[in-house]
Design a protein around this motif. Structure first.
Motif, PDB file in Angstrom:
ATOM      1  N   SER A   1       0.811  -1.219   0.000  1.00  0.00           N
ATOM      2  CA  SER A   1       0.000   0.000   0.000  1.00  0.00           C
ATOM      3  C   SER A   1       0.842   1.265   0.000  1.00  0.00           C
ATOM      4  CB  SER A   1      -0.931   0.001   1.219  1.00  0.00           C
ATOM      5  OG  SER A   1      -1.746  -1.141   1.228  1.00  0.00           O
ATOM      6  N   CYS A   2       2.042   1.200  -0.583  1.00  0.00           N
ATOM      7  CA  CYS A   2       2.904   2.389  -0.575  1.00  0.00           C
ATOM      8  C   CYS A   2       2.251   3.555  -1.308  1.00  0.00           C
ATOM      9  CB  CYS A   2       4.243   2.059  -1.231  1.00  0.00           C
ATOM     10  SG  CYS A   2       5.327   1.076  -0.187  1.00  0.00           S
ATOM     11  N   PHE A   3       1.666   3.254  -2.485  1.00  0.00           N
ATOM     12  CA  PHE A   3       1.054   4.299  -3.305  1.00  0.00           C
ATOM     13  C   PHE A   3      -0.262   3.772  -3.876  1.00  0.00           C
ATOM     14  CE2 PHE A   3       5.628   4.958  -3.472  1.00  0.00           C
ATOM     15  CZ  PHE A   3       5.741   6.311  -3.167  1.00  0.00           C
ATOM     16  N   SER A   4      -1.223   4.680  -4.066  1.00  0.00           N
ATOM     17  CA  SER A   4      -2.485   4.276  -4.681  1.00  0.00           C
ATOM     18  C   SER A   4      -2.313   4.016  -6.170  1.00  0.00           C
ATOM     19  CB  SER A   4      -3.544   5.362  -4.451  1.00  0.00           C
ATOM     20  OG  SER A   4      -3.088   6.602  -4.972  1.00  0.00           O
ATOM     21  N   ASP A   5      -1.380   4.710  -6.794  1.00  0.00           N
ATOM     22  CA  ASP A   5      -1.030   4.499  -8.197  1.00  0.00           C
ATOM     23  C   ASP A   5       0.416   4.935  -8.377  1.00  0.00           C
ATOM     24  OD1 ASP A   5      -1.158   3.882 -10.852  1.00  0.00           O
ATOM     25  OD2 ASP A   5      -2.643   5.402 -11.395  1.00  0.00           O
ATOM     26  N   PHE A   6       0.959   4.746  -9.558  1.00  0.00           N
ATOM     27  CA  PHE A   6       2.337   5.153  -9.772  1.00  0.00           C
ATOM     28  C   PHE A   6       2.515   6.633  -9.475  1.00  0.00           C
ATOM     29  CE2 PHE A   6       2.184   1.454 -12.684  1.00  0.00           C
ATOM     30  CZ  PHE A   6       3.239   0.743 -12.149  1.00  0.00           C
ATOM     31  N   PRO A   7       3.452   6.988  -8.577  1.00  0.00           N
ATOM     32  CA  PRO A   7       3.659   8.417  -8.288  1.00  0.00           C
ATOM     33  C   PRO A   7       4.151   9.155  -9.524  1.00  0.00           C
ATOM     34  CG  PRO A   7       5.366   7.058  -7.252  1.00  0.00           C
ATOM     35  CD  PRO A   7       4.345   6.124  -7.792  1.00  0.00           C
ATOM     36  N   LYS A   8       3.630  10.352  -9.700  1.00  0.00           N
ATOM     37  CA  LYS A   8       3.934  11.120 -10.917  1.00  0.00           C
ATOM     38  C   LYS A   8       5.392  11.535 -10.994  1.00  0.00           C
ATOM     39  CE  LYS A   8      -0.724  12.948 -11.686  1.00  0.00           C
ATOM     40  NZ  LYS A   8      -1.392  12.078 -10.738  1.00  0.00           N
ATOM     41  N   TRP A   9       6.093  11.530  -9.856  1.00  0.00           N
ATOM     42  CA  TRP A   9       7.480  11.994  -9.887  1.00  0.00           C
ATOM     43  C   TRP A   9       8.447  10.954 -10.466  1.00  0.00           C
ATOM     44  CZ3 TRP A   9      10.142   8.656  -6.804  1.00  0.00           C
ATOM     45  CH2 TRP A   9       9.487   8.096  -5.700  1.00  0.00           C
ATOM     46  N   ILE A  10       7.978   9.711 -10.655  1.00  0.00           N
ATOM     47  CA  ILE A  10       8.884   8.694 -11.197  1.00  0.00           C
ATOM     48  C   ILE A  10       9.112   8.902 -12.684  1.00  0.00           C
ATOM     49  CG2 ILE A  10       9.121   6.231 -11.724  1.00  0.00           C
ATOM     50  CD1 ILE A  10       7.954   5.577  -9.069  1.00  0.00           C
ATOM     51  N   ALA A  11       8.046   9.013 -13.448  1.00  0.00           N
ATOM     52  CA  ALA A  11       8.153   9.158 -14.905  1.00  0.00           C
ATOM     53  C   ALA A  11       7.489  10.461 -15.327  1.00  0.00           C
ATOM     54  CB  ALA A  11       7.496   7.980 -15.611  1.00  0.00           C
TER      55      ALA A  11
ATOM     56  N   LEU B   1      16.743   5.700 -14.296  1.00  0.00           N
ATOM     57  CA  LEU B   1      16.247   4.616 -13.453  1.00  0.00           C
ATOM     58  C   LEU B   1      16.288   3.295 -14.222  1.00  0.00           C
ATOM     59  CD1 LEU B   1      15.033   4.373 -10.572  1.00  0.00           C
ATOM     60  CD2 LEU B   1      12.776   4.310 -11.658  1.00  0.00           C
ATOM     61  N   SER B   2      17.009   2.304 -13.655  1.00  0.00           N
ATOM     62  CA  SER B   2      17.129   0.999 -14.316  1.00  0.00           C
ATOM     63  C   SER B   2      16.421  -0.101 -13.534  1.00  0.00           C
ATOM     64  CB  SER B   2      18.604   0.627 -14.500  1.00  0.00           C
ATOM     65  OG  SER B   2      19.252   0.495 -13.247  1.00  0.00           O
ATOM     66  N   PHE B   3      16.164   0.123 -12.246  1.00  0.00           N
ATOM     67  CA  PHE B   3      15.502  -0.883 -11.401  1.00  0.00           C
ATOM     68  C   PHE B   3      14.421  -0.196 -10.580  1.00  0.00           C
ATOM     69  CE2 PHE B   3      14.663  -3.130  -7.543  1.00  0.00           C
ATOM     70  CZ  PHE B   3      14.794  -4.473  -7.817  1.00  0.00           C
ATOM     71  N   LEU B   4      13.191  -0.747 -10.626  1.00  0.00           N
ATOM     72  CA  LEU B   4      12.097  -0.209  -9.815  1.00  0.00           C
ATOM     73  C   LEU B   4      11.295  -1.352  -9.222  1.00  0.00           C
ATOM     74  CD1 LEU B   4      10.331   2.120  -8.765  1.00  0.00           C
ATOM     75  CD2 LEU B   4       9.016   1.969 -10.900  1.00  0.00           C
ATOM     76  N   SER B   5      11.188  -1.339  -7.900  1.00  0.00           N
ATOM     77  CA  SER B   5      10.303  -2.246  -7.187  1.00  0.00           C
ATOM     78  C   SER B   5       9.371  -1.374  -6.361  1.00  0.00           C
ATOM     79  CB  SER B   5      11.102  -3.191  -6.287  1.00  0.00           C
ATOM     80  OG  SER B   5      10.236  -4.013  -5.530  1.00  0.00           O
ATOM     81  N   ILE B   6       8.063  -1.505  -6.565  1.00  0.00           N
ATOM     82  CA  ILE B   6       7.135  -0.569  -5.954  1.00  0.00           C
ATOM     83  C   ILE B   6       5.852  -1.280  -5.552  1.00  0.00           C
ATOM     84  CG2 ILE B   6       6.158   0.127  -8.200  1.00  0.00           C
ATOM     85  CD1 ILE B   6       5.887   2.966  -7.041  1.00  0.00           C
ATOM     86  N   GLY B   7       5.280  -0.864  -4.414  1.00  0.00           N
ATOM     87  CA  GLY B   7       4.019  -1.399  -3.931  1.00  0.00           C
ATOM     88  C   GLY B   7       2.877  -0.451  -4.244  1.00  0.00           C
ATOM     89  N   LEU B   8       1.801  -1.012  -4.792  1.00  0.00           N
ATOM     90  CA  LEU B   8       0.653  -0.209  -5.218  1.00  0.00           C
ATOM     91  C   LEU B   8      -0.637  -0.754  -4.615  1.00  0.00           C
ATOM     92  CD1 LEU B   8       1.512  -0.070  -9.025  1.00  0.00           C
ATOM     93  CD2 LEU B   8       1.965   1.735  -7.357  1.00  0.00           C
ATOM     94  N   THR B   9      -1.561   0.169  -4.278  1.00  0.00           N
ATOM     95  CA  THR B   9      -2.883  -0.271  -3.851  1.00  0.00           C
ATOM     96  C   THR B   9      -3.629  -0.892  -5.024  1.00  0.00           C
ATOM     97  OG1 THR B   9      -2.947   1.511  -2.219  1.00  0.00           O
ATOM     98  CG2 THR B   9      -5.041   0.461  -2.776  1.00  0.00           C
ATOM     99  N   LYS B  10      -3.485  -0.279  -6.193  1.00  0.00           N
ATOM    100  CA  LYS B  10      -4.117  -0.815  -7.397  1.00  0.00           C
ATOM    101  C   LYS B  10      -3.243  -0.482  -8.602  1.00  0.00           C
ATOM    102  CE  LYS B  10      -6.988   3.296  -8.089  1.00  0.00           C
ATOM    103  NZ  LYS B  10      -8.350   3.811  -8.275  1.00  0.00           N
ATOM    104  N   LEU B  11      -3.461  -1.224  -9.667  1.00  0.00           N
ATOM    105  CA  LEU B  11      -2.707  -1.018 -10.895  1.00  0.00           C
ATOM    106  C   LEU B  11      -3.637  -0.477 -11.969  1.00  0.00           C
ATOM    107  CD1 LEU B  11      -0.095  -1.436 -12.583  1.00  0.00           C
ATOM    108  CD2 LEU B  11      -0.922  -3.737 -13.100  1.00  0.00           C
ATOM    109  N   THR B  12      -3.232   0.615 -12.604  1.00  0.00           N
ATOM    110  CA  THR B  12      -4.030   1.189 -13.679  1.00  0.00           C
ATOM    111  C   THR B  12      -3.267   1.125 -14.991  1.00  0.00           C
ATOM    112  OG1 THR B  12      -3.180   3.439 -13.364  1.00  0.00           O
ATOM    113  CG2 THR B  12      -5.103   2.778 -12.042  1.00  0.00           C
ATOM    114  N   VAL B  13      -4.017   1.044 -16.076  1.00  0.00           N
ATOM    115  CA  VAL B  13      -3.415   0.999 -17.407  1.00  0.00           C
ATOM    116  C   VAL B  13      -2.631   2.272 -17.674  1.00  0.00           C
ATOM    117  CG1 VAL B  13      -3.897   0.863 -19.884  1.00  0.00           C
ATOM    118  CG2 VAL B  13      -5.218  -0.521 -18.279  1.00  0.00           C
ATOM    119  N   GLU B  14      -3.209   3.432 -17.290  1.00  0.00           N
ATOM    120  CA  GLU B  14      -2.555   4.714 -17.549  1.00  0.00           C
ATOM    121  C   GLU B  14      -1.219   4.804 -16.819  1.00  0.00           C
ATOM    122  OE1 GLU B  14      -5.613   4.303 -16.402  1.00  0.00           O
ATOM    123  OE2 GLU B  14      -6.809   4.796 -18.186  1.00  0.00           O
ATOM    124  N   GLY B  15      -1.214   4.365 -15.556  1.00  0.00           N
ATOM    125  CA  GLY B  15       0.027   4.422 -14.782  1.00  0.00           C
ATOM    126  C   GLY B  15       1.107   3.541 -15.359  1.00  0.00           C
ATOM    127  N   LEU B  16       0.715   2.320 -15.788  1.00  0.00           N
ATOM    128  CA  LEU B  16       1.688   1.385 -16.355  1.00  0.00           C
ATOM    129  C   LEU B  16       2.279   1.936 -17.649  1.00  0.00           C
ATOM    130  CD1 LEU B  16       2.937  -1.461 -15.960  1.00  0.00           C
ATOM    131  CD2 LEU B  16       1.192  -2.302 -17.544  1.00  0.00           C
TER     132      LEU B  16
END
Length: 934
Positions: A761-771, A777-792
C-alpha cells in the motif's frame, strides 16, 4: 597518489607519509626532523632501485632476495612511524586552558616518544646499511635490464598438434562454430570475424584449430599465426604471406608497410581463412587487421584472446560473433581424465573414484589442468594414498614439478601481463578459500582500505576500484558470479588452479599468509606476517598464532565457518590492523569488546553473528574507519559520540538500527543502509546535507501520531535536499501505511538508478514523480494499492528501465494490454498481486524482455483462454507464474478449480512450446506446489 602494491610494498605511501610528517609539529621535535629527512632520502633511493628491479621479467634469486628485504624494511618503517604518530596524538588545538594542558601533557609524552623513535630509527638505519651492503655485495647494479638466456618454448604448441582422437568434449563447440563460419555463403559474402575468448587453458587454440580442420576445404587459402604478448607485426605478416603463397625468401628485406601491402594484394581475390591466435591487446588487433582486405568473398578470421575487451574490439560488425569458452562438463572431464591415465574412458578403479572426483573438482573443467595432472598421475602407482598426496600438493607441484611446468607457464602468462596495480588486487584474492563467492562491493572497499587504489582525475577511488574489478573479469583472471540485467557483476570467484598460482605468488612475496583448510602452515611463512587469512580455526592453530608476532598484521580475514573465535589471540596484539573481516557468523560479542577500540589504524570492519548486540564505546576513537559493516549482527544502537567518526564512508546495519543523532555532519558518508527512521531521534533524520551520499536504505513504520508525522516531514525535507546530490540507490521499506507523503518530493535526484519502495500500500497508483523525470532509473520495485493501465503506460516511457517488480494489493478486474513501444529496455517484469493481475502483450511491447513473472487471476484468465501474447516477446527465455493464495474466485475450493488450474497450465505450456525460444517456466499454485510448463 602512491599506492600499496605487492611488488613495491608500502614504499610510495611511506615516502608521502614521511614528507607530511616533516611538515607537522611532530616533525619539529628536537633531533627527530634530521633523522626523518635522512631516512626519507635513503628510502627514496632504494625505492628507485626497487622500481627498476621489479621490471625484470625473470630476476635471479639474489635480486629476489634483495627486493624482499627492501620491501620488508619499508613495511617495518611505516609501522614504526605509525606508532610514533599515534603516541603523539592528532595535534589538534582547542585553545585556552585546554591547549595549555594539552601542550604540557604533550611535552611529557613526547619525551618518551622521542627516545622511542630515536632508538627505532637507529635500528632502521642499521638495516638500511645492511641492505645497501648486500646490494653492493651481490653487484646488483650490474643486473641486466632485460631477461637473457635460453629461448622459451611456447607452452601452447601441444594445442596445435594434438591428435583429434585424444580430444574430449570439443565436438559441440567445433560443430557450432564451423556451421556459423560457412552458413549463408550466398547472402553473407563480406568478411566475418569470430572471437573465441576465455582464460588460459580452456582450449581456445584447440577449438580454433579443429574448426579450421573441419571447414578448411571451403577456402582458397588458410593461415595460422600467433601474436603473443609482445607482437612483432612485420614477422606476423610475413608468416601469413609464407602460408598463402610461395615468395622464395624475397620478403626478408621488406618493411612492415610493404609486407602488409603485399599480403592485401595476395588475398584480394581469394576466399581466405586466417586464425590469429593469442591476441593480448586492441592495439595488436588494430595493427594486424589492416592486412586483411574486405573482398566480398566470404572470407573469415578467427581470433583467440583472454581479454573480453579485445574480443569486442575484433567484432565490430553485427555479423561478427564472440564465443565465450566454457570449461568441460563433469562427464567430459571424467572421460578426458580416465582416457589420459588409463587409455580408456571408463577404466578408473572404484577405489580411486573419490580422490579422482576431488582432483577433477580442483581442475574445474579446465582441459589444460586435467591433461597436465593426469599426465603426472599416469607416472605414479594407481594407489589412493599416492593420489591423495598429489591432490594436497598441487599448489607446490605447480612450482616444482616439471610435468606441470607447461600448465603453470600458461596460467602465469595472464598474471604476468597485468599492470602492477591489477596484480596487487588479484593477489589479494588469495585470502579467500576455494569456491568462495567474493562480493564486489565488499572487495572494492577492502582494496581501498588496503591502499591499493589510486585517486585519478575525474574519478573517485570507488570508481577506480570498480574499474579494476571489471578489468580482472575482462582479462579472464576471475570468473563473474551473479550478473545483473544491466551487466553489473555482483560477485566473482577464482578458478581453483588460478587460486593455487595466487597463493604461491602471495607466499613468495610475503603478501598474504593463508592458514587452515590444508593451506600453508605457520612454520613455512616469512619471519613477519603482513596479512593473515584464517580459513579454519582450532585450538592447535590458535596456540601457534599466540606465539607469533602479530603486531605487523595489516589485514585479518577470517572465512572459517565453524566456531573457535574464542581461541584467537586478543585483538590488542593486532595493533597495525587496517582490515578486520569476519566473513561468517560467529559469537563475537565478548571477543570484540576487548581490544577493538585499540586498533587505531583500522579502516574496514565487518562483523557477523546474531549474538553481537552492541559495540564497545571506544570504537568512536577509530578515526580512520571507512567501512563499518554490521549486517548479520543484532546491533540496534550505535555508541554515543559515534558521529565523531567523520572518515566513515560506508555505514551498514541489519535489523534497522537507530540512526545516530548528528549523522548529517558525517560528510564523507557514501552509503547508509538499514536504519529505522521511526525509532530514530527526530533530529537524526536530518541527513540532507550529505552531498556524497550514493546509497540510502531506511525503514518506516506505520502510525498516525504527531511523532510519526514529524519524522515523515523531516525525512521528506532531507530527501528534497538530496535532490541535487549524487544519490543513485534508494530503498524505503514501509511496514503498513503509505508513502504518499513523498508526492511533493522535489527536486528529484536525476542520477537515481535503483529504487525499491516496498509494501502493498505504498502508493495508490504510480507516483507522478517517477516518470518521465527519472531517465536513469534501471531498477524499480514498488508497492501499489491498485494497478491502472494509464500508470503502467506512463512508466513504460522510462528509457533505461531494465527491471520492474510490482506488488499490487488489488488487481484490475480485467486484463491489462501492454502496447507497442512500451518499456523499450525492460529485461525482467514480475508482479505479485493478492488477487492476480493478467497481462496481454501486443507486438512490439517489451522487445527485450527475457524474464516474465505474473500472478494469475483464474477467472479473468479463463475468460480469455489464458492467452498472454507471449509470442510477441521475442527475447523471452523464462516464465514464473503463480496463483495467489486467495484468488477471490468461486473456484478456489471446488473440484472445478482443479480443472481450471489444469487448463491454465496447459494453455501456458502451449504458448511456451510454440514460442521461438521455448522459454522454460513453472506455475506455482496456492499450496506452493510447482508445475513445470512442459
Amino acid at each position: 597518489m602512491e599506492v600499496v602494491s605487492a611488488s613495491h610494498g608500502v614504499f610510495g605511501p611511506l615516502l608521502g607519509k614521511l614528507t607530511a610528517l616533516l611538515a607537522k609539529e611532530c616533525g619539529r621535535l628536537k633531533g627527530v626532523r634530521r633523522e626523518i629527512r635522512a631516512l626519507r632520502s635513503e628510502l627514496a633511493s632504494m625505492h628507485a632501485a626497487l622500481r627498476e628491479y621489479t621490471k625484470l621479467e625473470e630476476p635471479d634469486d639474489q635480486v629476489k632476495t634483495w627486493i624482499s628485504l627492501v620491501r620488508e624494511l619499508a613495511y617495518d618503517t611505516e609501522d614504526v612511524f605509525d606508532k610514533f604518530i599515534n603516541r603523539l596524538g592528532n595535534g589538534q588545538d582547542d585553545g585556552g586552558f585546554k591547549e595549555f594542558f594539552r601542550k604540557t601533557a604533550r611535552r611529557l609524552k613526547t619525551l618518551g616518544a622521542r627516545r622511542g623513535i630515536a632508538g627505532q630509527i637507529d635500528d632502521l638505519k642499521v638495516r638500511i646499511n645492511q641492505v645497501k651492503e648486500l646490494k653492493d655485495c651481490y653487484k646488483l647494479n650490474d643486473a641486466p635490464s632485460s631477461t637473457t638466456g635460453h629461448a622459451t618454448v611456447d607452452p601452447r604448441l601441444h594445442a596445435l598438434f594434438s591428435e583429434e582422437a585424444r580430444l574430449v568434449g570439443i565436438d559441440g563447440p567445433r560443430d557450432d562454430l564451423a556451421n556459423w563460419m560457412v552458413e549463408g555463403n550466398n547472402s553473407s559474402e563480406h568478411l566475418k570475424v569470430l572471437s573465441i575468448v576465455g582464460f588460459g587453458g580452456l582450449g581456445k587454440t584447440t577449438v580454433a584449430k579443429e574448426v579450421r580442420q573441419k571447414i578448411g576445404g571451403h577456402f582458397d587459402c588458410r593461415a595460422f599465426v600467433s601474436v603473443s604478448q609482445k607482437p612483432d607485426i612485420k614477422k606476423i605478416i610475413k608468416d601469413v604471406i609464407s602460408q598463402v603463397s610461395i615468395q622464395d625468401g624475397c620478403t626478408d628485406n621488406w618493411d612492415e608497410r610493404k609486407s602488409i601491402a603485399k599480403l592485401r594484394e595476395l588475398l584480394q581475390d581469394k576466399r581466405y581463412l586466417v586464425i590469429i591466435d593469442d591476441i593480448w591487446s586492441t592495439l595488436a588487433w588494430e595493427a594486424v587487421k589492416c592486412a586483411f582486405p574486405e573482398n566480398n568473398h566470404s572470407s573469415r578470421i578467427i581470433v583467440t584472446t583472454r581479454d573480453v575487451q579485445v574480443a569486442r574490439s575484433c567484432c565490430q560488425s553485427g555479423d561478427d560473433r564472440i564465443y565465450q569458452m566454457k570449461g568441460l562438463s563433469k562427464l567430459d572431464s571424467k572421460r578426458l581424465f580416465s582416457k589420459r591415465i588409463f587409455g580408456s574412458e571408463d577404466c578408473c578403479p572404484g577405489v580411486l573414484n573419490e580422490v579422482s572426483n576431488e582432483i577433477l573438482k580442483k581442475c574445474g573443467g579446465l582441459p589444460l589442468a586435467i591433461i597436465s595432472i593426469s599426465g603426472l598421475l599416469a607416472n605414479i602407482p594407481a594407489v589412493k594414498e599416492e593420489w591423495v598426496k598429489i591432490k594436497r600438493s598441487i599448489g607446490s607441484a605447480l612450482q616444482n614439478n616439471q610435468s606441470l611446468e607447461g600448465m603453470s607457464s600458461i596460467l602465469l602468462l595472464g598474471y604476468n601481463h597485468l599492470p602492477p596495480n591489477l596484480k596487487t588486487c588479484l593477489l589479494y584474492l588469495s585470502a579467500f578459500p576455494e569456491d568462495f563467492v567474493i562480493k564486489r562491493c565488499e572487495l572494492v572497499r577492502q582494496w581501498i582500505a588496503e591502499g591499493f587504489i589510486p585517486e585519478e582525475r575525474g574519478q573517485s577511488q570507488q570508481d577506480v576500484a570498480e574499474h579494476y574489478f571489471y578489468e580482472l573479469i575482462n582479462k579472464s583472471m576471475v570468473q563473474p558470479w551473479d550478473i545483473e540485467p544491466d551487466g553489473k557483476v555482483r560477485a566473482c570467484r577464482v578458478h581453483d588452479m588460478i587460486l593455487e598460482i595466487l597463493i604461491s605468488k602471495s607466499c613468495e612475496d610475503n603478501f598474504i599468509t593463508v592458514v587452515g583448510s590444508g593451506q600453508a602452515h605457520l612454520s613455512n611463512h616469512h619471519s613477519v606476517i603482513r596479512r593473515l587469512s584464517i580459513q579454519h580455526i582450532d585450538q592447535n592453530l590458535a596456540s601457534k598464532l599466540a606465539k607469533e608476532d602479530l603486531t605487523h598484521v595489516r589485514s585479518l580475514i577470517i572465512t572459517a565457518q565453524s566456531g573457535g573465535i574464542e581461541h584467537l589471540p586478543s585483538l590488542v596484539k593486532f595493533e597495525a590492523l587496517r582490515i578486520l573481516d569476519f566473513a561468517f557468523h560467529h559469537d563475537l560479542q565478548e571477543y570484540i569488546m576487548k581490544g577493538l577500540d585499540k586498533l587505531s589504524k583500522l579502516k574496514y570492519l565487518k562483523l557477523m553473528g546474531r549474538g553481537t548486540t552492541k559495540l564497545p564505546p571506544g570504537i568512536v576513537r577509530l578515526h580512520d574507519l571507512q567501512t563499518l559493516d554490521l549486517q548479520g549482527t543484532n546491533v540496534k544502537e550505535l555508541p554515543d559520540g559515534f558521529v565523531q567518526m567523520t572518515e566513515l564512508q560506508h555505514l551498514l546495519t541489519e535489523g534497522f538500527a537507530k540512526m545516530p543523532n548528528g549523522i548529517g555532519g558525517m560528510m564523507n558518508l557514501w552509503e547508509i543502509s538499514s536504519f529505522d527512521i521511526t525509532r530514530s531521534p527526530a533530529n537524526a533524520v536530518d541527513f540532507g546535507n550529505l552531498a556524497n551520499l550514493n546509497t540510502l536504505s531506511v525503514k518506516l513504520d506505520s502510525g498516525l501520531s504527531e511523532e510519526h508525522r514529524r519524522r515523515e516531514e523531516m525525512f521528506l525535507s532531507s530527501m528534497c535536499k538530496l535532490g541535487n546530490c549524487k544519490l543513485q540507490h534508494l530503498t524505503i521499506d514501509r511496514f503498513g501505511g503509505s508513502l504518499e507523503f513523498l508526492d511533493s518530493w522535489s527536486p528529484l535526484p536525476s542520477s537515481l538508478q535503483t529504487c525499491r519502495l516496498s509494501g502493498y500500500s505504498c502508493f495508490s497508483d504510480f507516483p507522478k514523480w517517477i516518470a518521465p523525470a527519472l531517465t536513469n532509473l534501471s531498477f524499480l520495485s514498488i508497492g501499489l494499492t491498485k494497478l491502472t493501465v494509464e500508470g503502467l503506460h506512463t512508466l513504460g516511457e522510462l528509457p533505461a528501465l531494465l527491471i520492474l517488480h510490482l506488488q499490487i494489493k488489488t488487481g484490475p478486474g480485467d486484463r491489462i494490454i501492454v502496447q507497442h513501444n512500451c518499456f523499450p529496455s525492460l529485461n525482467e517484469f514480475t508482479t505479485s498481486a493478492k488477487k492476480g493481475a493478467n497481462f496481454i502483450f501486443m507486438k512490439g511491447a517489451m522487445p527485450k524482455l527475457e524474464i516474465l513473472g505474473m500472478s494469475i487471476n483464474l477467472s479473468v484468465g479463463k475468460t480469455y483462454g489464458f492467452y498472454t501474447g507471449m509470442e510477441n516477446l521475442g527475447c523471452l527465455r523464462e516464465l514464473r507464474l503463480t496463483l495467489p493464495c486467495k484468488d477471490g474466485t468461486p473456484f478456489d475450493d471446488t473440484p472445478a478449480a482443479a480443472v481450471i488450474r489444469k487448463e491454465a497450465v496447459a494453455a501456458f505450456a502451449r504458448e511456451a512450446a510454440s514460442h521461438a525460444n521455448h522459454p522454460s517456466g513453472f506455475l506455482t499454485d496456492e499450496t506452493g506446489m510447482m508445475t513445470f510448463l512442459e
